[in-house]
Motif scaffolding. Structure first.
Motif, PDB file in Angstrom:
ATOM      1  N   GLY A   1      -3.091  12.578  -6.030  1.00  0.00           N
ATOM      2  CA  GLY A   1      -1.775  11.835  -6.512  1.00  0.00           C
ATOM      3  C   GLY A   1      -1.942  10.339  -6.582  1.00  0.00           C
ATOM      4  O   GLY A   1      -1.146   9.578  -7.006  1.00  0.00           O
ATOM      5  N   GLY A   2      -3.309   9.924  -6.146  1.00  0.00           N
ATOM      6  CA  GLY A   2      -3.235   8.424  -6.354  1.00  0.00           C
ATOM      7  C   GLY A   2      -2.680   7.676  -5.130  1.00  0.00           C
ATOM      8  O   GLY A   2      -2.854   6.463  -5.359  1.00  0.00           O
ATOM      9  N   TYR A   3      -2.648   8.203  -3.741  1.00  0.00           N
ATOM     10  CA  TYR A   3      -2.234   7.491  -2.841  1.00  0.00           C
ATOM     11  C   TYR A   3      -3.345   6.867  -2.185  1.00  0.00           C
ATOM     12  O   TYR A   3      -4.543   7.360  -2.118  1.00  0.00           O
ATOM     13  CB  TYR A   3      -1.481   8.521  -1.934  1.00  0.00           C
ATOM     14  N   ALA A   4      -3.215   5.670  -1.319  1.00  0.00           N
ATOM     15  CA  ALA A   4      -4.254   5.042  -0.530  1.00  0.00           C
ATOM     16  C   ALA A   4      -4.069   5.515   1.005  1.00  0.00           C
ATOM     17  O   ALA A   4      -5.101   5.234   1.570  1.00  0.00           O
ATOM     18  CB  ALA A   4      -3.783   3.637  -0.367  1.00  0.00           C
TER      19      ALA A   4
ATOM     20  N   LYS B   1       0.766  -1.298  -0.069  1.00  0.00           N
ATOM     21  CA  LYS B   1      -0.069   0.026  -0.078  1.00  0.00           C
ATOM     22  C   LYS B   1       0.920   1.468   0.059  1.00  0.00           C
ATOM     23  O   LYS B   1       2.002   1.252   0.704  1.00  0.00           O
ATOM     24  CB  LYS B   1      -1.063  -0.018   1.139  1.00  0.00           C
ATOM     25  N   VAL B   2       0.690   2.415  -0.761  1.00  0.00           N
ATOM     26  CA  VAL B   2       1.238   3.284  -0.948  1.00  0.00           C
ATOM     27  C   VAL B   2       0.625   4.464  -0.283  1.00  0.00           C
ATOM     28  O   VAL B   2      -0.357   5.001  -0.669  1.00  0.00           O
ATOM     29  CB  VAL B   2       1.820   3.769  -2.243  1.00  0.00           C
ATOM     30  N   GLY B   3       1.772   5.351   0.539  1.00  0.00           N
ATOM     31  CA  GLY B   3       1.250   6.374   1.373  1.00  0.00           C
ATOM     32  C   GLY B   3       2.013   7.691   1.171  1.00  0.00           C
ATOM     33  O   GLY B   3       3.033   7.523   0.400  1.00  0.00           O
ATOM     34  N   CYS B   4       1.747   8.588   1.659  1.00  0.00           N
ATOM     35  CA  CYS B   4       2.474  10.049   1.353  1.00  0.00           C
ATOM     36  C   CYS B   4       2.542  10.695   2.615  1.00  0.00           C
ATOM     37  O   CYS B   4       1.621  11.071   3.363  1.00  0.00           O
ATOM     38  CB  CYS B   4       1.596  10.850   0.264  1.00  0.00           C
ATOM     39  N   GLN B   5       3.753  11.123   3.009  1.00  0.00           N
ATOM     40  CA  GLN B   5       4.236  11.944   4.035  1.00  0.00           C
ATOM     41  C   GLN B   5       4.031  13.338   3.660  1.00  0.00           C
ATOM     42  O   GLN B   5       4.241  13.787   2.694  1.00  0.00           O
ATOM     43  CB  GLN B   5       5.488  11.635   4.480  1.00  0.00           C
ATOM     44  N   THR B   6       3.482  14.180   4.814  1.00  0.00           N
ATOM     45  CA  THR B   6       3.207  15.466   4.697  1.00  0.00           C
ATOM     46  C   THR B   6       4.492  16.377   4.590  1.00  0.00           C
ATOM     47  O   THR B   6       4.205  17.482   4.593  1.00  0.00           O
ATOM     48  CB  THR B   6       1.919  15.914   5.368  1.00  0.00           C
ATOM     49  N   PHE B   7       5.342  15.890   5.086  1.00  0.00           N
ATOM     50  CA  PHE B   7       6.675  16.724   5.194  1.00  0.00           C
ATOM     51  C   PHE B   7       7.096  17.414   3.870  1.00  0.00           C
ATOM     52  O   PHE B   7       7.768  18.504   3.853  1.00  0.00           O
ATOM     53  CB  PHE B   7       7.749  16.087   5.638  1.00  0.00           C
ATOM     54  N   THR B   8       6.766  16.833   2.824  1.00  0.00           N
ATOM     55  CA  THR B   8       7.154  17.693   1.449  1.00  0.00           C
ATOM     56  C   THR B   8       6.494  18.957   1.494  1.00  0.00           C
ATOM     57  O   THR B   8       6.975  19.920   0.757  1.00  0.00           O
ATOM     58  CB  THR B   8       6.534  16.629   0.460  1.00  0.00           C
TER      59      THR B   8
ATOM     60  N   ASP C   1      -5.923  20.924   1.951  1.00  0.00           N
ATOM     61  CA  ASP C   1      -5.309  20.966   0.930  1.00  0.00           C
ATOM     62  C   ASP C   1      -4.246  19.870   0.870  1.00  0.00           C
ATOM     63  O   ASP C   1      -4.148  19.420  -0.321  1.00  0.00           O
ATOM     64  CB  ASP C   1      -4.743  22.350   0.729  1.00  0.00           C
ATOM     65  N   LEU C   2      -3.796  19.542   1.975  1.00  0.00           N
ATOM     66  CA  LEU C   2      -2.788  18.322   1.937  1.00  0.00           C
ATOM     67  C   LEU C   2      -3.429  17.129   1.233  1.00  0.00           C
ATOM     68  O   LEU C   2      -3.041  16.326   0.454  1.00  0.00           O
ATOM     69  CB  LEU C   2      -2.101  18.030   3.045  1.00  0.00           C
ATOM     70  N   LEU C   3      -4.819  16.861   1.831  1.00  0.00           N
ATOM     71  CA  LEU C   3      -5.585  15.464   1.728  1.00  0.00           C
ATOM     72  C   LEU C   3      -5.959  15.413   0.088  1.00  0.00           C
ATOM     73  O   LEU C   3      -5.941  14.526  -0.461  1.00  0.00           O
ATOM     74  CB  LEU C   3      -6.721  15.291   2.544  1.00  0.00           C
ATOM     75  N   ASN C   4      -6.484  16.766  -0.337  1.00  0.00           N
ATOM     76  CA  ASN C   4      -6.889  16.582  -1.621  1.00  0.00           C
ATOM     77  C   ASN C   4      -5.570  16.478  -2.525  1.00  0.00           C
ATOM     78  O   ASN C   4      -5.829  15.624  -3.701  1.00  0.00           O
ATOM     79  CB  ASN C   4      -7.257  18.398  -1.941  1.00  0.00           C
ATOM     80  N   ALA C   5      -4.593  17.014  -2.494  1.00  0.00           N
ATOM     81  CA  ALA C   5      -3.308  16.703  -3.180  1.00  0.00           C
ATOM     82  C   ALA C   5      -2.820  15.324  -3.126  1.00  0.00           C
ATOM     83  O   ALA C   5      -2.708  14.612  -4.170  1.00  0.00           O
ATOM     84  CB  ALA C   5      -2.188  17.791  -2.778  1.00  0.00           C
ATOM     85  N   ILE C   6      -2.960  14.792  -1.978  1.00  0.00           N
ATOM     86  CA  ILE C   6      -2.498  13.294  -1.931  1.00  0.00           C
ATOM     87  C   ILE C   6      -3.501  12.191  -2.594  1.00  0.00           C
ATOM     88  O   ILE C   6      -3.470  11.454  -3.227  1.00  0.00           O
ATOM     89  CB  ILE C   6      -2.421  13.135  -0.508  1.00  0.00           C
ATOM     90  N   ASP C   7      -4.822  12.587  -2.263  1.00  0.00           N
ATOM     91  CA  ASP C   7      -5.759  11.969  -3.173  1.00  0.00           C
ATOM     92  C   ASP C   7      -5.597  11.987  -4.493  1.00  0.00           C
ATOM     93  O   ASP C   7      -5.681  10.926  -5.263  1.00  0.00           O
ATOM     94  CB  ASP C   7      -7.186  12.670  -2.441  1.00  0.00           C
TER      95      ASP C   7
ATOM     96  N   ALA D   1     -13.787  10.691   3.177  1.00  0.00           N
ATOM     97  CA  ALA D   1     -14.478  11.241   2.002  1.00  0.00           C
ATOM     98  C   ALA D   1     -13.437  11.172   0.679  1.00  0.00           C
ATOM     99  O   ALA D   1     -13.971  11.207  -0.287  1.00  0.00           O
ATOM    100  CB  ALA D   1     -14.744  12.699   2.364  1.00  0.00           C
ATOM    101  N   ARG D   2     -12.196  11.026   1.014  1.00  0.00           N
ATOM    102  CA  ARG D   2     -11.108  10.786  -0.086  1.00  0.00           C
ATOM    103  C   ARG D   2     -10.826   9.374  -0.306  1.00  0.00           C
ATOM    104  O   ARG D   2      -9.769   9.285  -1.005  1.00  0.00           O
ATOM    105  CB  ARG D   2     -10.063  11.989   0.246  1.00  0.00           C
ATOM    106  N   GLY D   3     -11.013   8.576   0.592  1.00  0.00           N
ATOM    107  CA  GLY D   3     -10.615   7.169   0.475  1.00  0.00           C
ATOM    108  C   GLY D   3      -9.405   6.906   0.990  1.00  0.00           C
ATOM    109  O   GLY D   3      -8.645   6.156   0.554  1.00  0.00           O
ATOM    110  N   LEU D   4      -8.840   7.980   1.924  1.00  0.00           N
ATOM    111  CA  LEU D   4      -7.529   7.640   2.440  1.00  0.00           C
ATOM    112  C   LEU D   4      -7.691   7.025   3.728  1.00  0.00           C
ATOM    113  O   LEU D   4      -8.492   7.210   4.625  1.00  0.00           O
ATOM    114  CB  LEU D   4      -6.899   9.048   2.427  1.00  0.00           C
ATOM    115  N   ALA D   5      -6.445   6.260   4.208  1.00  0.00           N
ATOM    116  CA  ALA D   5      -6.359   5.893   5.562  1.00  0.00           C
ATOM    117  C   ALA D   5      -5.204   6.580   5.899  1.00  0.00           C
ATOM    118  O   ALA D   5      -4.290   7.155   5.511  1.00  0.00           O
ATOM    119  CB  ALA D   5      -5.804   4.146   5.379  1.00  0.00           C
TER     120      ALA D   5
END
Length: 273
Positions: free
Chosen positions: A36-39, A7-14, A28-34, A64-68
């Motif tokens: 970007g195609g992350y889970a 499973k591929v996630g994204c860290q917000t330190f970027t 805004d972070l969640l929108n960009a990560i969503d 709402a964005r299908g993120l864990a």
């Protein structure tokens, strides 16, 4: 190759690394990560914003964005090496463990011990180890796995292989997990893969970052990190959750963080994740 479902996630330190140049919020972070195609997402105490005391609302935003929520990460100005700050750091651990407990399977990742005062290095290892062990016990009681995330940033106590071996010798292997960060390891270790193999029983999930041969941050796949080998070693780790969290710190990401994380997600597909 690992049989664990990746499973591929994204860290917000970027975004966090931009400092005051970043003026957005957690949505805004969640929108960009969503986009970007992350889970999943790993978010920090600095970037959680107005959701800090509203875990239920954050859960709704993720759903709402299908993120864990992969993990909640936090650090301290004490660098976790000041004896006089131990109790306040543990109080922070209680707070964020309590937050993460609202998200089944989410971990708490604690930042690298850092030198912020004079004195023998060995004393600082002892103080940080006491903190990590006690914080992980707080996590155990709440049903939340706690892991340490060493770094190669300025004044880190946990830079090279000797530092890793020293801190791990002081940490309870049944309590304190490890979030290996490939970029940080490569900047301080001659053999990243041997470090991962040696301490793989502690691995919970992976931070994937890349650097060039000089240790300068590079986009994933553009540096010297042997990503397929890292994934294979992680797959042999008994406590590996399957999460590969991409954290991008390159100049490319500084110029366009949302674009960079989207590109990295595309790169990961070439690795089968």
């Amino acid at each position: 190759m690992t049989k664990t479902k990746l499973k591929v996630g994204c860290q917000t330190f970027t975004w966090e690394m931009l400092g005051k140049a970043w003026t957005g919020g957690p949505d805004d972070l969640l929108n960009a990560i969503d986009d970007g195609g992350y889970a999943g997402v790993e978010i920090t105490d600095t970037m959680i914003g107005h959701y800090a005391d509203r875990p239920a609302e954050f859960a709704t935003a993720l759903d709402a964005r299908g993120l864990a929520l992969v993990s909640f990460a936090f650090g301290s100005k004490s660098g976790f090496t000041l004896k006089e700050a131990l109790e306040s750091d543990l109080e922070a651990a209680r707070r964020w463990v309590g937050f993460a407990a609202n998200f089944p399977g989410a971990l708490v990742s604690i930042g690298s011990a850092t030198v912020v005062s004079d004195g023998p290095r060995q004393d600082k290892f002892a103080i940080s180890a006491e903190f990590y062990n006690r914080a992980a016990e707080i996590g155990r009681k709440a049903g939340v796995d706690v892991a340490v995330h060493p770094s190669s940033h300025h004044n880190t106590l946990l830079f090279d292989r000797a530092d890793y071996d020293t801190i791990f010798a002081l940490l309870d292997p049944d309590l304190v997990g490890w979030v290996p960060d490939t970029g940080h390891i490569l900047r301080g270790h001659k053999d990243m893969l041997d470090t991962l193999r040696t301490h793989r029983d502690r691995i919970r999930y992976i931070h994937l970052k890349d650097v060039d041969a000089k240790g300068t941050w590079a986009m994933l796949g553009k540096g010297v990190c042997d990503t397929p080998a890292v994934i294979e070693i992680a797959g042999t780790a008994p406590h590996f959750t399957g999460w590969l969290v991409l954290e991008e710190e390159s100049d490319t990401a500084a110029a366009d963080p949302a674009g960079a994380v989207k590109t990295n997600r595309q790169t990961m597909r070439s690795y089968g994740a």
